[in-house]
Design a protein around this motif. Structure first.
Motif, short mmCIF file in Angstrom:
data_model
loop_
_atom_site.label_atom_id
_atom_site.label_comp_id
_atom_site.label_asym_id
_atom_site.label_seq_id
_atom_site.Cartn_x
_atom_site.Cartn_y
_atom_site.Cartn_z
N PRO A 15 0.83 -1.22 0.00
CA PRO A 15 0.00 0.00 0.00
C PRO A 15 0.86 1.25 0.00
CG PRO A 15 -0.78 -1.58 1.64
CD PRO A 15 0.54 -2.08 1.16
N LEU A 16 0.49 2.23 -0.83
CA LEU A 16 1.24 3.48 -0.91
C LEU A 16 1.38 4.13 0.46
CD1 LEU A 16 2.49 5.82 -2.63
CD2 LEU A 16 0.18 6.78 -2.73
N GLU A 17 0.33 4.08 1.27
CA GLU A 17 0.34 4.75 2.58
C GLU A 17 1.38 4.17 3.53
OE1 GLU A 17 -3.35 5.40 0.47
OE2 GLU A 17 -2.22 3.59 1.00
N ARG A 18 1.90 3.02 3.24
CA ARG A 18 2.90 2.40 4.12
C ARG A 18 4.32 2.71 3.69
NH1 ARG A 18 1.31 -3.80 4.47
NH2 ARG A 18 3.48 -3.84 5.18
N THR A 19 4.49 3.53 2.67
CA THR A 19 5.84 3.83 2.17
C THR A 19 6.37 5.12 2.77
OG1 THR A 19 5.06 5.11 0.26
CG2 THR A 19 5.26 2.72 -0.02
N GLU A 20 7.68 5.20 2.87
CA GLU A 20 8.32 6.42 3.36
C GLU A 20 8.12 7.57 2.38
OE1 GLU A 20 12.77 8.05 4.68
OE2 GLU A 20 12.34 5.89 4.70
N THR A 21 8.03 7.25 1.10
CA THR A 21 7.79 8.28 0.08
C THR A 21 6.48 9.00 0.34
OG1 THR A 21 8.99 6.90 -1.51
CG2 THR A 21 7.65 8.70 -2.40
N PHE A 22 5.44 8.24 0.67
CA PHE A 22 4.14 8.85 0.96
C PHE A 22 4.22 9.73 2.21
CE2 PHE A 22 -0.09 8.78 3.00
CZ PHE A 22 -0.84 9.33 1.98
N GLU A 23 4.94 9.26 3.23
CA GLU A 23 5.11 10.04 4.47
C GLU A 23 5.79 11.38 4.17
OE1 GLU A 23 7.23 7.66 7.21
OE2 GLU A 23 5.69 6.09 7.35
N HIS A 24 6.82 11.35 3.31
CA HIS A 24 7.51 12.59 2.95
C HIS A 24 6.58 13.54 2.20
CE1 HIS A 24 11.71 12.10 4.20
NE2 HIS A 24 11.57 10.81 3.95
N SER A 25 5.74 13.00 1.34
CA SER A 25 4.83 13.87 0.58
C SER A 25 3.81 14.53 1.51
CB SER A 25 4.12 13.07 -0.51
OG SER A 25 3.15 12.19 0.03
N VAL A 26 3.34 13.79 2.53
CA VAL A 26 2.40 14.36 3.49
C VAL A 26 3.06 15.48 4.29
CG1 VAL A 26 1.03 13.89 5.56
CG2 VAL A 26 1.01 12.27 3.65
N ARG A 27 4.30 15.21 4.74
CA ARG A 27 5.03 16.23 5.51
C ARG A 27 5.31 17.47 4.66
NH1 ARG A 27 7.76 11.76 8.10
NH2 ARG A 27 9.51 11.90 6.64
N ALA A 28 5.42 17.26 3.34
CA ALA A 28 5.67 18.38 2.43
C ALA A 28 4.39 19.14 2.08
CB ALA A 28 6.32 17.87 1.16
N GLY A 29 3.25 18.72 2.65
CA GLY A 29 2.00 19.40 2.39
C GLY A 29 1.36 19.01 1.07
#
Length: 354
Positions: free
Chosen positions: A102-116
């Protein structure tokens, strides 16, 4: 695959714009609207490798720049980078790259959320001219849940040759101009010079620098990628500092007999985005006397010989070295005997290093 007349028109326009590009910004402008319209994406990011071969990418990515700041630090854990690195010059969609994760479990997704950002889909590729020459990367993003289609993937794949050729052309052009700027900066100084990046890798050098390095560092174990290992360590230390230390703390010395090699480092006057460069000043301070003669003299006799070379009289030498006048005369007689010379003028004239 078959293109619609609209797609063909956009593709031909993009190819026309890519002819004669000279900067990375030109490339981004040439492909932006075509890529976003044809593949129905909302964001485009294009990264280009640095001309000094330092790590990371120089990004053209106005709308997703917050996500890509510091990307090189976490890129090895990014599913996009991991997948595309193993398949250079091949377009890939997130569904294929994630392989069921799942995309939501990736570090890439976490970085995108933190980036707004709310990035849900990605279509990407890494560009290589050869396996050894990395050109950069390209990614398109969607914020909607609707995935990129196989047709989008094939469209991007069809664009890759033209984009890759344009990137290679610009990098060759900029590298040549960059090299000229560096050599121009080095040529303003009378000494041998070299330019190193933050990792201590050689970016450029003057013609005489290599001869000096080979003379003072004759064994391969003293070098790291053709650069003296102690210079590499020093540059890495300088790059780790917050600010630049004063000049007297940016110099290395290497003694060899009576000779000394002085190597000083300063931030380069040639600036490039993403490049931390250091200009290296290489100065040999060679003793005036020919080496085979200096080996014949004792340390005290060498001090006397140095003063003879400076034109000092026996009385001046006695006062300078705090010796008796007769002792100075004995030293000078022994110097002439050991060097088979007939007096002060003969000794100084024939003793100078050629």
């Amino acid at each position: 695959m078959n293109f619609t007349s609209r797609e063909l028109r956009l593709i031909r326009e993009m190819e026309r714009r890519l002819i004669g590009v000279r900067t990375f910004a030109d490339i981004y402008k040439a492909i932006e609207d075509v890529m976003l319209l044809v593949c129905k994406a909302e964001h485009l990011a294009v990264g280009f490798s640095h001309v000094d071969n330092s790590p990371g990418l120089e990004w053209e990515a106005p709308t997703v720049k917050p996500l890509l700041q510091g990307y090189s630090a976490w890129a090895p854990r990014c599913f996009v980078y991991q997948y595309t690195l193993s398949r250079p010059n091949r377009a890939a969609r997130d569904g294929v790259m994630l392989q069921g994760v799942p995309l939501e479990r990736t570090e890439t997704f976490e970085h995108s959320v933190r980036a707004g950002l709310k990035l849900r889909r990605v279509l990407a590729t890494l560009l290589f001219k050869t396996r050894a020459k990395f050109l950069g990367g390209l990614a398109m993003y969607k914020e909607s849940a609707r995935e990129f289609s196989l047709r989008d993937e094939l469209l991007l794949q069809s664009f890759i040759p033209a984009i890759k050729e344009a990137v290679d052309t610009v990098q060759d052009f900029q590298a040549e101009r960059f090299r000229g700027d560096l050599l121009s900066a080095l040529s303003r100084e009378p000494w041998a010079g070299m330019v190193l990046n933050a990792l201590g890798r050689r970016v450029e050098e003057t013609g005489t620098a290599r001869d000096v390095v080979n003379d003072w560092y004759p064994t391969p174990r003293e070098l790291s990628h053709d650069v003296p290992a102690d210079w590499v360590t020093f540059v890495k230390w300088l790059s780790s500092l917050d600010g630049v230390p004063p000049p007297d703390q940016r110099t290395l010395t290497k003694p060899r007999g009576l000779d000394t090699l002085k190597v000083s480092f300063k931030p380069s006057t040639v600036l490039r985005p993403g490049c931390t460069l250091y200009e290296v000043r290489i100065v040999e301070e060679l003793h005036w006397m020919r080496e085979e003669w200096s080996r014949k003299l004792s340390p005290q006799q060498l001090k006397v010989a140095d003063l003879l070379n400076e034109g000092a009289r026996d009385e001046d030498i006695a006062r300078e070295l705090k010796l008796a006048l007769n002792t100075v005369k004995e030293h000078t007689k022994e110097i002439y005997r050991r060097t088979d010379t007939e007096g002060r003028l003969d000794f100084v004239t024939r003793g100078r290093r050629s």
